[in-house]
Design a protein around this motif. Sequence first.
Motif, PDB file in Angstrom:
ATOM      1  N   SER A   1       0.815  -1.216   0.000  1.00 45.14           N
ATOM      2  CA  SER A   1       0.000   0.000   0.000  1.00 45.14           C
ATOM      3  C   SER A   1       0.850   1.268   0.000  1.00 45.14           C
ATOM      4  CB  SER A   1      -0.943   0.002   1.214  1.00 45.14           C
ATOM      5  OG  SER A   1      -0.194   0.008   2.425  1.00 45.14           O
ATOM      6  N   GLN A   2       2.075   1.204   0.501  1.00 46.89           N
ATOM      7  CA  GLN A   2       2.933   2.380   0.550  1.00 46.89           C
ATOM      8  C   GLN A   2       4.113   2.287  -0.420  1.00 46.89           C
ATOM      9  OE1 GLN A   2       4.145   3.404   4.516  1.00 46.89           O
ATOM     10  NE2 GLN A   2       2.057   3.668   5.257  1.00 46.89           N
ATOM     11  N   VAL A   3       4.007   1.414  -1.390  1.00 46.22           N
ATOM     12  CA  VAL A   3       5.083   1.292  -2.374  1.00 46.22           C
ATOM     13  C   VAL A   3       5.005   2.468  -3.345  1.00 46.22           C
ATOM     14  CG1 VAL A   3       6.005  -0.123  -4.242  1.00 46.22           C
ATOM     15  CG2 VAL A   3       5.122  -1.206  -2.184  1.00 46.22           C
ATOM     16  N   PRO A   4       6.073   3.241  -3.510  1.00 45.92           N
ATOM     17  CA  PRO A   4       6.020   4.374  -4.440  1.00 45.92           C
ATOM     18  C   PRO A   4       5.962   3.886  -5.883  1.00 45.92           C
ATOM     19  CG  PRO A   4       8.244   4.102  -3.583  1.00 45.92           C
ATOM     20  CD  PRO A   4       7.375   3.141  -2.827  1.00 45.92           C
ATOM     21  N   THR A   5       5.336   4.681  -6.728  1.00 46.53           N
ATOM     22  CA  THR A   5       5.251   4.343  -8.143  1.00 46.53           C
ATOM     23  C   THR A   5       6.600   4.574  -8.820  1.00 46.53           C
ATOM     24  OG1 THR A   5       4.525   6.576  -8.724  1.00 46.53           O
ATOM     25  CG2 THR A   5       2.815   4.958  -8.158  1.00 46.53           C
ATOM     26  N   ASN A   6       6.780   3.969  -9.964  1.00 42.90           N
ATOM     27  CA  ASN A   6       8.026   4.156 -10.706  1.00 42.90           C
ATOM     28  C   ASN A   6       8.238   5.616 -11.102  1.00 42.90           C
ATOM     29  OD1 ASN A   6       8.562   1.436 -10.521  1.00 42.90           O
ATOM     30  ND2 ASN A   6       7.710   0.943 -12.530  1.00 42.90           N
TER      31      ASN A   6
ATOM     32  N   ASP B   1      16.627   0.619  -6.493  1.00 45.16           N
ATOM     33  CA  ASP B   1      17.021  -0.486  -7.363  1.00 45.16           C
ATOM     34  C   ASP B   1      16.323  -0.480  -8.715  1.00 45.16           C
ATOM     35  OD1 ASP B   1      18.744  -1.415  -5.453  1.00 45.16           O
ATOM     36  OD2 ASP B   1      17.286  -2.807  -4.585  1.00 45.16           O
ATOM     37  N   GLU B   2      15.428   0.477  -8.944  1.00 40.57           N
ATOM     38  CA  GLU B   2      14.756   0.571 -10.232  1.00 40.57           C
ATOM     39  C   GLU B   2      15.541   1.484 -11.172  1.00 40.57           C
ATOM     40  OE1 GLU B   2      12.164  -1.076 -11.282  1.00 40.57           O
ATOM     41  OE2 GLU B   2      11.760  -2.111  -9.391  1.00 40.57           O
ATOM     42  N   TYR B   3      15.952   2.626 -10.645  1.00 43.69           N
ATOM     43  CA  TYR B   3      16.685   3.602 -11.455  1.00 43.69           C
ATOM     44  C   TYR B   3      18.017   3.969 -10.795  1.00 43.69           C
ATOM     45  CZ  TYR B   3      12.006   4.100 -13.409  1.00 43.69           C
ATOM     46  OH  TYR B   3      10.785   3.849 -13.975  1.00 43.69           O
ATOM     47  N   SER B   4      18.532   3.113  -9.961  1.00 40.45           N
ATOM     48  CA  SER B   4      19.761   3.433  -9.236  1.00 40.45           C
ATOM     49  C   SER B   4      20.979   3.029 -10.057  1.00 40.45           C
ATOM     50  CB  SER B   4      19.779   2.717  -7.882  1.00 40.45           C
ATOM     51  OG  SER B   4      19.752   1.321  -8.070  1.00 40.45           O
ATOM     52  N   PHE B   5      22.058   3.778  -9.830  1.00 41.21           N
ATOM     53  CA  PHE B   5      23.337   3.482 -10.469  1.00 41.21           C
ATOM     54  C   PHE B   5      24.418   3.757  -9.431  1.00 41.21           C
ATOM     55  CE2 PHE B   5      27.185   5.076 -12.565  1.00 41.21           C
ATOM     56  CZ  PHE B   5      27.551   3.941 -13.274  1.00 41.21           C
ATOM     57  N   CYS B   6      25.154   2.727  -9.035  1.00 44.29           N
ATOM     58  CA  CYS B   6      26.184   2.862  -8.017  1.00 44.29           C
ATOM     59  C   CYS B   6      27.549   2.756  -8.686  1.00 44.29           C
ATOM     60  CB  CYS B   6      26.029   1.798  -6.934  1.00 44.29           C
ATOM     61  SG  CYS B   6      24.504   1.959  -5.974  1.00 44.29           S
ATOM     62  N   LEU B   7      28.272   3.871  -8.693  1.00 42.26           N
ATOM     63  CA  LEU B   7      29.606   3.884  -9.288  1.00 42.26           C
ATOM     64  C   LEU B   7      30.557   3.001  -8.494  1.00 42.26           C
ATOM     65  CD1 LEU B   7      31.291   5.204 -11.572  1.00 42.26           C
ATOM     66  CD2 LEU B   7      31.899   7.005  -9.931  1.00 42.26           C
ATOM     67  N   VAL B   8      30.538   3.143  -7.176  1.00 44.26           N
ATOM     68  CA  VAL B   8      31.274   2.298  -6.247  1.00 44.26           C
ATOM     69  C   VAL B   8      30.317   1.958  -5.100  1.00 44.26           C
ATOM     70  CG1 VAL B   8      33.585   3.151  -6.824  1.00 44.26           C
ATOM     71  CG2 VAL B   8      32.216   4.355  -5.118  1.00 44.26           C
ATOM     72  N   LYS B   9      30.848   1.381  -4.033  1.00 50.63           N
ATOM     73  CA  LYS B   9      29.999   1.058  -2.891  1.00 50.63           C
ATOM     74  C   LYS B   9      29.362   2.319  -2.325  1.00 50.63           C
ATOM     75  CE  LYS B   9      32.470  -3.081  -1.366  1.00 50.63           C
ATOM     76  NZ  LYS B   9      33.223  -3.720  -0.257  1.00 50.63           N
TER      77      LYS B   9
ATOM     78  N   ILE C   1       9.527   7.499  -8.040  1.00 50.10           N
ATOM     79  CA  ILE C   1      10.931   7.156  -7.779  1.00 50.10           C
ATOM     80  C   ILE C   1      11.842   7.870  -8.775  1.00 50.10           C
ATOM     81  CG2 ILE C   1      12.599   5.270  -7.758  1.00 50.10           C
ATOM     82  CD1 ILE C   1      10.366   3.412  -6.870  1.00 50.10           C
ATOM     83  N   LEU C   2      11.436   7.883 -10.038  1.00 47.47           N
ATOM     84  CA  LEU C   2      12.245   8.562 -11.053  1.00 47.47           C
ATOM     85  C   LEU C   2      12.301  10.061 -10.799  1.00 47.47           C
ATOM     86  CD1 LEU C   2      13.817   8.423 -13.708  1.00 47.47           C
ATOM     87  CD2 LEU C   2      11.620   8.617 -14.927  1.00 47.47           C
ATOM     88  N   LEU C   3      11.164  10.655 -10.409  1.00 44.97           N
ATOM     89  CA  LEU C   3      11.135  12.090 -10.131  1.00 44.97           C
ATOM     90  C   LEU C   3      12.032  12.435  -8.957  1.00 44.97           C
ATOM     91  CD1 LEU C   3       9.924  14.895 -10.667  1.00 44.97           C
ATOM     92  CD2 LEU C   3       8.032  14.266  -9.133  1.00 44.97           C
TER      93      LEU C   3
END
Length: 967
Positions: free
Chosen positions: A756-761, A815-823, A764-766
Amino acid sequence: MIQILTHRPNFSPLVVFMLLLVDHRLIVDSSVPVLQNPSEEYTKYVPIEELKLPEDQELVVRLPSNSLLKYTSYKDVSILHFDVPPDSRTAYFTFKAFEDPKSAFQRKCKPKDVTLHLKASSYPVISPENITFPKNFFTKDQRFKVYDLQFLSDEQQQRITIEGPYIGNWFAVAFVSWSDPNNDRIEQQGLAASCDTLLSAEMSVSRFRPIIINNGQEHEDNLTSHVLPELNGANITKDALNTSRPLRSIPPKQQKLKVASKSLAEGKSSRAAQFANTTENHNSTPTANNEIIYRFYVPDDIGDATARIMFDQVCDECPPVGFHVRANGYPLGGTDHNHGHGTIIRPNQTTEISIQFGVQPNSWHYALLTFVNEADESEMHSQANNSHTNHSLSYVLQIDYITEDSDNAMQKSKTVQNSTNSSSANPWEPTKFRRMNFYSLLRQTYREFFMFDYDLRPDVNGTVPETLNLTAKTHSGFAFDLGQVSDIGGTLTFALSMKEAHRASLKMSLPTQPPDLGGILAERLIGDPKEEVVPAVSATSNQSMQIVVCMQLGEPGEPEYPDKCRYGQRLMQASIIVNNTESMGLVHVPFPESGRWYVTMGLFCHGSGTARVSIMESVKEFIRKHQDMLADMRSPCDCAESVARYTSCLQSPDCLEAMNETETLKVKECIMDDKCSTNFKQMTRLFVEHHKAAMEQHVAVENCNTSVVFSVSSSPCVAGRCGRFGRCYHYMSGGFVFSTCVCSKGYRGWDCTEDSQVPTNMSILLATLLLTLSNLLFFPSIYMAVKRRYYTEGVIYFFAMFFSIFYHACDAGEDEYSFCLVKIGVLQFCDFYCGLLSIWVTLVAMAHVRTELVSLLHMFGAILLAFGTELNKQSLWVFLAPALTGICLISTSWGLRCAKSRKLFPSRRYLSVWLPFGLTLVVAGLVCYAFLQTKQNYHIVHSIWHMVMALSILCLLPSRKSFLPKC
């Protein structure tokens, strides 16, 4: 233990004075903190203020203070453990929460809301967020009751009083109360008072003295009802209580011994009064000595017992006598799912009265004999006028254990004889227990916590039966044990299917996957939703089969058609119902109680006329006949909100015929529910009679049978996994290990499936774009720094922008639009460090010190800020130290230049325009960063902080045209 100290005659008066002073302090000041174990230097104990406990209460447990965390998931709970000793009548759990400041120099903290849940034998299964538990969870009505307590951490004592507590382990989980994290303010560490919420706990009990009785032993005694003077409960004095007789009255045959030892009895009258039991009946008539309690131990393989009671003489004026039996607890208590056995006897005969009742093997039982109040029994109003008189009733009691019947004993002797002639005994041969076939199980334990399963015992060749045969003539089942601590932190799962194709999916294999991959058992017990459904096995010609499964702790249930289980005198809903059209029956028991669990299965076969439609027609006929019961239903009844709709539908034949199965069964359950109807017992009996009469003509022959596959297993979390958006972890609190799910991406619940509290894609992108692109406003600051020849400052501004962009790109994307250069830990350190360093170099530039000192100040700040960031990057002093030092440096530099040149420094334009505007931006950004951020608006407010800080550099960074005064 009393120590006798021998002093010399020439002791010093000063020493005596100090000893008296210390002794006086120890006596008067009882709130001095005491360490329970001096070697545990990190264990802090603040005792609850000593209360004057009544003489019948005994302090049993005193726990050290536990630190409480704010609840976000079950991992945040603090576990408290209590051990209720045998022969406890009442348990008193006392709690006190308080705030402990982390520093002696800060102000007092505001009290917080604290929530506590208490339960016997295992950890409480709770949902502070009021989220519905997953499907196939064991119902709370079949488990020990959970006691709830909510209070403030204001050092006020809170108490839970439990009459007739379960003997053994009790567990409490406590935490700072849950609140919606979206509305919680993100506070800068150090701005608000920081305190630890601590909880102290104690447990005291009042005990009774039972009479030990053995199997087949006769015991003669005298049951007495002694009425005290007509006083209110608050006005009963000690003198009135002392007039009562001891708990265990002396039988008539021993009266001469009492006369011979009268003087000795008078000498012990005070001790007898101490054990006098005073109770208050429902008619508010105080009585004493009207109960006698027995204690007996039931060995293994004993499921039933018989109490034989014989009265010495007929007593028509005596009130009825209640005989109550309960395992592991005071008989009149109601703290668990099993309230025991209760029977009302009238003492109007001298013949032997036999009472048969069920018992739990390997357990201590308590039997209670007491006079009962006639007003409690609707059929016993005729003797109400005699309730205010004294009564004495002599009796003889004998308790006999019921062993195997003769047929079963003969069958067992034949089995033993055949096994003697053969090479080995048959391990698959069932044994009779409560007239049901019980099969022996073998436990297999795995390396991971809470990972084990039970299966049928293999024969001498190691062969295990593929299926278990059930017949309609006799119910079948099995029993298995769970350890007190080692087995209660996971989830117990039982699965059953009539389909042979599910054999592989029900049985557990050796865990070959690493724990972090999750779900060792999940795919086998729950199945992959993408898998093909196994085609249903067709039933034999004209038969409809249904298996009713009863699962319970301590007592095997007797399956009853169509969906009930009988436990002694109680009728409850079945745990699982499986028929030959369904794929599988499944039930999960999270944090199962320790002890012996029973699973019983009853097979019911019907002819072609007993289809599901015919069963529903019988239920609909019953609810139509008793539709007048709906008018009295009120909250918290499940049907209260829909009474009008149900009533109108039952009055219309077409609507009643169209009512679906779920609604029909719901109305039927409400009519027989104690929360909905005062006559629920009578309605339950009427339904059983009605349904039996309606179904008798359709019952097929009783010699039908079927084969089933089953699984009894335990695993962490829910079948070893936490949905798609959670991970299963093991945690330890108070020395006890438990497994729980930690959810991500906004999912919640016991198995991380509540969305019920999951944000929409899009949201998250915004949020990700706002937090990353807002840093691009540092480009004007970088350009201005290079243009004004602040090359070092420009490089630092660039890296502050760079690491902030990639930190938020890694952190905010879910984890939908994330990008991790390093840890992410490296990115977080660089983001904080470069941000602090940019503040420091800007202040150094504003100070306008000599060139040879600038590099020294830069290196000085770089080293100390790296140290502070690594030490605690979120501390308030990490921000204040460079800011205050820079302000002092600016004030000193500007003051010296003004004194030396006798002119205003810096220029009037900088002081009147750029400095106020830049400071306004800085203050606005600090207010947003420290006071306005919440989880819900974080992406907006924090983006504003990025933009404001970047723009403030344009105003505050010195320029020769606007900063230096004109000559």
